[in-house]
Design an enzyme around this catalytic site. Structure first.
Site, PDB file in Angstrom:
ATOM      1  N   GLY A 190       0.799  -1.216   0.000  1.00  0.00           N
ATOM      2  CA  GLY A 190       0.000   0.000   0.000  1.00  0.00           C
ATOM      3  C   GLY A 190       0.830   1.263   0.000  1.00  0.00           C
ATOM      4  N   GLY A 221       8.519  -1.958   9.933  1.00  0.00           N
ATOM      5  CA  GLY A 221       8.064  -1.109   8.833  1.00  0.00           C
ATOM      6  C   GLY A 221       6.865  -0.254   9.228  1.00  0.00           C
ATOM      7  N   ASP A 274       9.076 -12.414  14.045  1.00  0.00           N
ATOM      8  CA  ASP A 274      10.535 -12.448  13.915  1.00  0.00           C
ATOM      9  C   ASP A 274      11.261 -12.043  15.203  1.00  0.00           C
ATOM     10  OD1 ASP A 274      10.051 -13.140  11.307  1.00  0.00           O
ATOM     11  OD2 ASP A 274      10.498 -11.167  10.475  1.00  0.00           O
ATOM     12  N   MET A 299      10.339 -18.852   8.962  1.00  0.00           N
ATOM     13  CA  MET A 299      10.449 -17.459   8.523  1.00  0.00           C
ATOM     14  C   MET A 299      11.626 -16.789   9.215  1.00  0.00           C
ATOM     15  SD  MET A 299       6.647 -16.012   7.949  1.00  0.00           S
ATOM     16  CE  MET A 299       5.743 -16.439   6.475  1.00  0.00           C
ATOM     17  N   GLU A 312      14.523 -18.624   6.364  1.00  0.00           N
ATOM     18  CA  GLU A 312      14.323 -18.323   4.935  1.00  0.00           C
ATOM     19  C   GLU A 312      15.380 -17.358   4.370  1.00  0.00           C
ATOM     20  OE1 GLU A 312      10.522 -16.359   4.564  1.00  0.00           O
ATOM     21  OE2 GLU A 312      11.126 -14.777   5.935  1.00  0.00           O
ATOM     22  N   HIS A 356       3.415 -19.722   6.422  1.00  0.00           N
ATOM     23  CA  HIS A 356       2.461 -18.919   7.192  1.00  0.00           C
ATOM     24  C   HIS A 356       1.763 -19.675   8.313  1.00  0.00           C
ATOM     25  CE1 HIS A 356       3.327 -16.599   3.608  1.00  0.00           C
ATOM     26  NE2 HIS A 356       3.061 -15.544   4.359  1.00  0.00           N
ATOM     27  N   GLN A 368       3.230 -20.457  10.760  1.00  0.00           N
ATOM     28  CA  GLN A 368       3.836 -19.841  11.945  1.00  0.00           C
ATOM     29  C   GLN A 368       3.115 -18.568  12.365  1.00  0.00           C
ATOM     30  OE1 GLN A 368       8.430 -20.010  11.083  1.00  0.00           O
ATOM     31  NE2 GLN A 368       7.246 -20.233   9.208  1.00  0.00           N
ATOM     32  N   ARG A 369       2.410 -17.969  11.417  1.00  0.00           N
ATOM     33  CA  ARG A 369       1.747 -16.698  11.728  1.00  0.00           C
ATOM     34  C   ARG A 369       0.280 -16.869  12.095  1.00  0.00           C
ATOM     35  NH1 ARG A 369       3.965 -12.735   7.373  1.00  0.00           N
ATOM     36  NH2 ARG A 369       1.768 -12.463   6.925  1.00  0.00           N
TER      37      ARG A 369
HETATM   38  O1  F6P Z   1       8.033  -9.888   8.924  1.00  0.00           O
HETATM   39  C1  F6P Z   1       7.507 -11.096   9.345  1.00  0.00           C
HETATM   40  C2  F6P Z   1       7.611 -12.144   8.309  1.00  0.00           C
HETATM   41  O2  F6P Z   1       7.092 -13.217   8.964  1.00  0.00           O
HETATM   42  C3  F6P Z   1       9.009 -12.431   7.711  1.00  0.00           C
HETATM   43  O3  F6P Z   1       9.774 -13.313   8.484  1.00  0.00           O
HETATM   44  C4  F6P Z   1       8.642 -13.003   6.377  1.00  0.00           C
HETATM   45  O4  F6P Z   1       9.684 -12.875   5.451  1.00  0.00           O
HETATM   46  C5  F6P Z   1       7.475 -12.178   5.996  1.00  0.00           C
HETATM   47  O5  F6P Z   1       6.790 -11.888   7.190  1.00  0.00           O
HETATM   48  C6  F6P Z   1       6.554 -12.819   4.991  1.00  0.00           C
HETATM   49  O6  F6P Z   1       5.465 -11.986   4.812  1.00  0.00           O
HETATM   50  P1  F6P Z   1       4.322 -12.135   3.724  1.00  0.00           P
HETATM   51  O7  F6P Z   1       4.400 -13.483   3.131  1.00  0.00           O
HETATM   52  O8  F6P Z   1       3.063 -11.875   4.467  1.00  0.00           O
HETATM   53  O9  F6P Z   1       4.578 -11.043   2.738  1.00  0.00           O
END
Ligand code: F6P
Length: 365
Positions: free
Chosen positions: A81, A122, A145, A187, A240, A289, A291-292
């Site tokens: 964005g 960011g 992270d 990640m 990664e 993902h 992990q998220r």
């Molecule tokens: O910044 C967190 C993070 O998990 C990084 O480790 C990874 O590179 C990135 O997000 C991936 O983000 P996306 O796939 O949402 O663009």
């Protein structure tokens, strides 16, 4: 921002990559803030919701009831964005002045006195730029992270770690059954906190993190030596953003204008196969993902709640341009400028790094 006598109105947004615990911050801030007479407006899809046409959602104790244990964010998020303030590794991009002014003027029109920005490096850089033009901002640090130096821990990290350790445990048994070398990729594009901590906890034979470039020949030799040991299988935990001497394992894939590094483990398999054809039976598991997403664990839920409450206390104490931060199991406020200026990286002094070295884990050539 000027305000007349009416309840304090607080905007909340979640920006950047999501993680477990975002909803718990939102719920805690709204529940506690409401007891102080504050009103809340949520902005959808990060800063995009603050820009025209604004996209808002009224937040009340009723609308946030029952969300703290849910992953994701009810406000949605984006790491794209017009508000992109970081271009990777420490580089800050200036958000165009007209974009910042548009956000400020929309916040004023909606009567927003304070903005809580829940984000990583960011998104908090964007928050800092907004505060420089007079928006009252409080930041809340999130990212799986865990790479913000200004806080001991970001929420989302602990849950990601649990997912990675669980995956290690599962992969271990099948690696042993087949005498295979299994790569588990997590990640961490610039820092290797998940790889290091999950790798050590899960008993990885090798841990490859961006902070410590390695020689691929050394890794091959290490794996060869393991073949003479009673347990010939090996788990290689790889971040990664892992770096082989001379450059990243993968240059990444550009998608949607951004570089994504996921998939380095497959690249490593190909590199090793080219150097040692047929020597190892290798497979790669990329957690991505996983992990998220999903439910935040107890640690992240409680940290997120403490951060949400602390963000409201910052408003109560009129502490703009700050970020809530965990230090020695207490929550403090740090200047937002400090919060976005330094990444926390794995170093030779890191406890888990030293422990891994002494246990014979391949981590640094
Ligand atoms: O910044 C967190 C993070 O998990 C990084 O480790 C990874 O590179 C990135 O997000 C991936 O983000 P996306 O796939 O949402 O663009």
């Amino acid at each position: 921002m000027e305000r007349t006598e009416r309840p304090i109105r607080v905007g909340i947004l979640t920006a950047g990559g999501d993680c477990a615990g975002l909803n718990a911050v939102i719920a805690a801030a709204v529940k506690y803030g409401t007891t102080l007479g504050y009103e809340f407006i949520g902005f959808r899809r990060g800063y995009e919701g603050v820009l025209s046409p604004t996209d808002t959602l009224e937040l009340t104790p009723d609308t946030v009831r029952g969300i703290s244990h849910l992953g994701g964010t009810i406000l949605h998020s984006t790491n794209h964005g017009r508000f992109g303030a970081k271009k990777g590794e420490g580089e800050v991009a200036r958000i165009p002045d007209e974009v910042l002014q548009e956000a400020k003027s929309n916040l004023e029109s909606l009567g927003i006195d304070w903005l809580i920005v829940i984000g990583g490096d960011g998104s908090l850089s964007g928050a800092l730029q907004l505060s420089e033009i007079g928006v009252n901002v409080v930041g809340v640090p999130k990212t799986i992270d865990n790479d913000l130096a200004a806080t001991d821990q970001t929420f989302g990290f602990s849950t990601a770690l649990s997912v990675a350790v669980d995956a290690m445990d599962r992969v271990h048994t099948t690696a042993t059954s087949h005498d295979r070398v299994l790569f588990v990729e997590v990640m961490g594009r610039n820092t290797g906190w998940i790889a290091l901590k999950a790798g050590l906890a899960g008993g990885a034979s090798a841990i490859l993190v961006p902070e410590f470039p390695f020689h691929i020949e050394d890794l091959v030799e290490f794996l060869r030596e393991r073949k003479h040991q009673p347990t010939t299988s090996a788990i290689v935990m790889v971040a990664e953003g892992a770096i082989v001497e001379g450059g990243r394992v993968s240059d990444g894939v550009i998608a949607g204008g951004e570089t994504h590094y996921g998939g380095v483990s497959n690249q490593l398999v190909r590199m090793i196969e080219a150097m040692a054809p047929g020597e190892f039976e290798m497979r790669a598991t990329i957690l991505g993902h996983m992990q998220r997403g999903g439910t935040p664990n107890a640690r992240d839920r409680n940290l997120a709640r403490a951060y949400g409450v602390a963000a409201i206390d910052a408003i109560l104490e009129n502490q703009a341009r700050t970020m809530v931060s965990l230090r020695d199991n207490d929550i403090l406020l740090v200047p937002l400028d400090e919060a976005v200026s330094k990444l926390k990286t794995v170093g030779p002094d890191t406890l888990e790094y030293r422990t891994a070295r002494k246990l014979g884990v391949f981590i640094h050539a």
